[in-house]
Motif scaffolding. Structure first.
Motif, PDB file in Angstrom:
ATOM      1  N   ARG A 162      -3.495  15.276  -3.514  1.00  9.34           N
ATOM      2  CA  ARG A 162      -2.270  14.468  -3.339  1.00  9.34           C
ATOM      3  C   ARG A 162      -2.037  14.143  -1.872  1.00  9.34           C
ATOM      4  O   ARG A 162      -1.686  13.019  -1.525  1.00  9.34           O
ATOM      5  N   ALA A 163      -2.230  15.126  -0.997  1.00  7.66           N
ATOM      6  CA  ALA A 163      -2.049  14.872   0.437  1.00  7.66           C
ATOM      7  C   ALA A 163      -3.040  13.819   0.918  1.00  7.66           C
ATOM      8  O   ALA A 163      -2.689  12.936   1.719  1.00  7.66           O
ATOM      9  N   SER A 164      -4.249  13.870   0.418  1.00  7.74           N
ATOM     10  CA  SER A 164      -5.268  12.891   0.801  1.00  7.74           C
ATOM     11  C   SER A 164      -4.871  11.488   0.365  1.00  7.74           C
ATOM     12  O   SER A 164      -5.071  10.523   1.108  1.00  7.74           O
ATOM     13  N   ILE A 165      -4.314  11.357  -0.820  1.00  8.48           N
ATOM     14  CA  ILE A 165      -3.888  10.041  -1.316  1.00  8.48           C
ATOM     15  C   ILE A 165      -2.810   9.460  -0.409  1.00  8.48           C
ATOM     16  O   ILE A 165      -2.897   8.307   0.037  1.00  8.48           O
ATOM     17  N   ARG A 215      -0.103   9.316  -9.554  1.00  6.11           N
ATOM     18  CA  ARG A 215       0.080   9.534 -10.996  1.00  6.11           C
ATOM     19  C   ARG A 215      -1.193   9.187 -11.768  1.00  6.11           C
ATOM     20  O   ARG A 215      -1.554   9.875 -12.730  1.00  6.11           O
ATOM     21  N   THR A 216      -1.903   8.140 -11.345  1.00  6.73           N
ATOM     22  CA  THR A 216      -3.155   7.756 -12.009  1.00  6.73           C
ATOM     23  C   THR A 216      -4.205   8.849 -11.838  1.00  6.73           C
ATOM     24  O   THR A 216      -4.923   9.193 -12.787  1.00  6.73           O
ATOM     25  N   ALA A 217      -4.293   9.399 -10.649  1.00 10.11           N
ATOM     26  CA  ALA A 217      -5.236  10.487 -10.403  1.00 10.11           C
ATOM     27  C   ALA A 217      -4.889  11.686 -11.279  1.00 10.11           C
ATOM     28  O   ALA A 217      -5.787  12.343 -11.832  1.00 10.11           O
ATOM     29  N   ALA A 271      -3.440  11.619 -14.201  1.00  9.93           N
ATOM     30  CA  ALA A 271      -3.847  11.309 -15.580  1.00  9.93           C
ATOM     31  C   ALA A 271      -5.359  11.424 -15.738  1.00  9.93           C
ATOM     32  O   ALA A 271      -5.847  11.930 -16.766  1.00  9.93           O
ATOM     33  N   LEU A 272      -6.117  10.989 -14.738  1.00 12.46           N
ATOM     34  CA  LEU A 272      -7.576  11.106 -14.812  1.00 12.46           C
ATOM     35  C   LEU A 272      -8.016  12.571 -14.789  1.00 12.46           C
ATOM     36  O   LEU A 272      -8.998  12.935 -15.448  1.00 12.46           O
ATOM     37  N   LEU A 273      -7.302  13.395 -14.059  1.00 16.11           N
ATOM     38  CA  LEU A 273      -7.660  14.818 -14.001  1.00 16.11           C
ATOM     39  C   LEU A 273      -7.440  15.505 -15.341  1.00 16.11           C
ATOM     40  O   LEU A 273      -8.068  16.527 -15.636  1.00 16.11           O
ATOM     41  N   ASP A 274      -6.553  14.956 -16.190  1.00 16.61           N
ATOM     42  CA  ASP A 274      -6.306  15.528 -17.515  1.00 16.61           C
ATOM     43  C   ASP A 274      -7.302  15.030 -18.568  1.00 16.61           C
ATOM     44  O   ASP A 274      -7.236  15.433 -19.725  1.00 16.61           O
ATOM     45  N   LEU A 275      -8.240  14.177 -18.166  1.00 16.31           N
ATOM     46  CA  LEU A 275      -9.223  13.632 -19.091  1.00 16.31           C
ATOM     47  C   LEU A 275     -10.162  14.740 -19.569  1.00 16.31           C
ATOM     48  O   LEU A 275     -10.735  15.483 -18.770  1.00 16.31           O
ATOM     49  N   VAL A 315       0.841  -1.201   0.000  1.00 17.10           N
ATOM     50  CA  VAL A 315       0.000   0.000   0.000  1.00 17.10           C
ATOM     51  C   VAL A 315       0.876   1.251   0.000  1.00 17.10           C
ATOM     52  O   VAL A 315       0.618   2.202  -0.739  1.00 17.10           O
ATOM     53  N   GLU A 316       1.903   1.240   0.825  1.00 16.72           N
ATOM     54  CA  GLU A 316       2.815   2.399   0.866  1.00 16.72           C
ATOM     55  C   GLU A 316       3.484   2.606  -0.491  1.00 16.72           C
ATOM     56  O   GLU A 316       3.639   3.742  -0.941  1.00 16.72           O
ATOM     57  N   GLU A 317       3.857   1.507  -1.141  1.00 18.73           N
ATOM     58  CA  GLU A 317       4.519   1.615  -2.438  1.00 18.73           C
ATOM     59  C   GLU A 317       3.548   2.028  -3.539  1.00 18.73           C
ATOM     60  O   GLU A 317       3.955   2.595  -4.555  1.00 18.73           O
ATOM     61  N   ALA A 318       2.253   1.739  -3.353  1.00 16.66           N
ATOM     62  CA  ALA A 318       1.260   2.039  -4.380  1.00 16.66           C
ATOM     63  C   ALA A 318       0.825   3.499  -4.371  1.00 16.66           C
ATOM     64  O   ALA A 318       0.258   3.977  -5.357  1.00 16.66           O
ATOM     65  N   ALA A 319       1.078   4.221  -3.306  1.00 13.45           N
ATOM     66  CA  ALA A 319       0.615   5.611  -3.208  1.00 13.45           C
ATOM     67  C   ALA A 319       1.113   6.475  -4.374  1.00 13.45           C
ATOM     68  O   ALA A 319       0.303   7.208  -4.971  1.00 13.45           O
ATOM     69  N   PRO A 320       2.398   6.417  -4.768  1.00 10.84           N
ATOM     70  CA  PRO A 320       2.814   7.234  -5.922  1.00 10.84           C
ATOM     71  C   PRO A 320       2.120   6.829  -7.229  1.00 10.84           C
ATOM     72  O   PRO A 320       1.810   7.679  -8.066  1.00 10.84           O
ATOM     73  N   VAL A 321       1.841   5.533  -7.375  1.00  6.94           N
ATOM     74  CA  VAL A 321       1.145   5.074  -8.578  1.00  6.94           C
ATOM     75  C   VAL A 321      -0.276   5.627  -8.600  1.00  6.94           C
ATOM     76  O   VAL A 321      -0.766   6.094  -9.639  1.00  6.94           O
ATOM     77  N   ILE A 322      -0.941   5.603  -7.454  1.00  6.28           N
ATOM     78  CA  ILE A 322      -2.295   6.158  -7.365  1.00  6.28           C
ATOM     79  C   ILE A 322      -2.266   7.653  -7.640  1.00  6.28           C
ATOM     80  O   ILE A 322      -3.144   8.194  -8.318  1.00  6.28           O
TER      81      ILE A 322
END
Length: 162
Positions: A89-92, A44-46, A48-52, A35-42
């Motif tokens: 980002r802080a929330s993620i 970056r995904t967020a 990318a979704l914000l640029d939709l 979970v700690e390692e996945a936070a940066p991936v989440i």
């Protein structure tokens, strides 16, 4: 000599929790790290979704409105909030940290939870077994036995003369 015994006992006590780890606790600890390692991936995904570009979706939802809008989710969600992305980002990262700490806590509590579950299982099994045995007939407080049969009673009133 006494100091060495105290040091050996302390080392044994410190090693006991590590030796008592179970595969489930190890799995939870591994998941906490993931979970700690996945936070940066989440994060970056967020991003990318914000640029939709959701402008065409808005045009389809409002066919009689002005056409050709090009809006991103970032523009819509961040409207009126200059700190939107920083707070997102802080929330993620805060959520990932909380989830990781919760998993670590469950991993630490796993042996005690496992014992509690075994105790509860045994108590339920005992209660089920006890319910299968016929219970003796008991009268509620204040009630009398109205099943009296004079033929079964040793001292029947019929034997007495009037």
């Amino acid at each position: 000599m006494r100091t060495m015994l105290i040091a050996a006992a302390s080392a044994a006590l410190a090693a006991a929790p590590a030796a008592a780890q179970t595969p489930a606790a190890d799995t939870l600890r591994g998941a906490a790290e993931t979970v700690e390692e996945a936070a940066p991936v989440i994060d970056r995904t967020a991003g990318a979704l914000l640029d939709l570009d959701v402008g065409p979706i808005i045009d389809a939802a409002h066919p009689y409105g002005p056409r050709g809008r090009h809006r991103t989710l970032r523009e819509i969600a961040g409207r009126g909030d200059p700190r939107f992305e920083r707070r997102l980002r802080a929330s993620i990262y805060e959520s990932a940290g909380r989830l990781s700490r919760a998993m670590e806590a469950f991993a630490a509590a796993e042996p005690a939870l496992r014992r509690s579950m075994r105790d509860m299982e045994a108590a339920i099994a005992g209660a089920v077994d006890a319910s299968l045995e016929p219970a003796p007939r008991r009268l509620p407080p204040g009630e009398v036995d109205d099943d009296w049969d004079p033929d079964l009673d040793e001292e029947s009133f019929d034997d007495e003369p009037y």
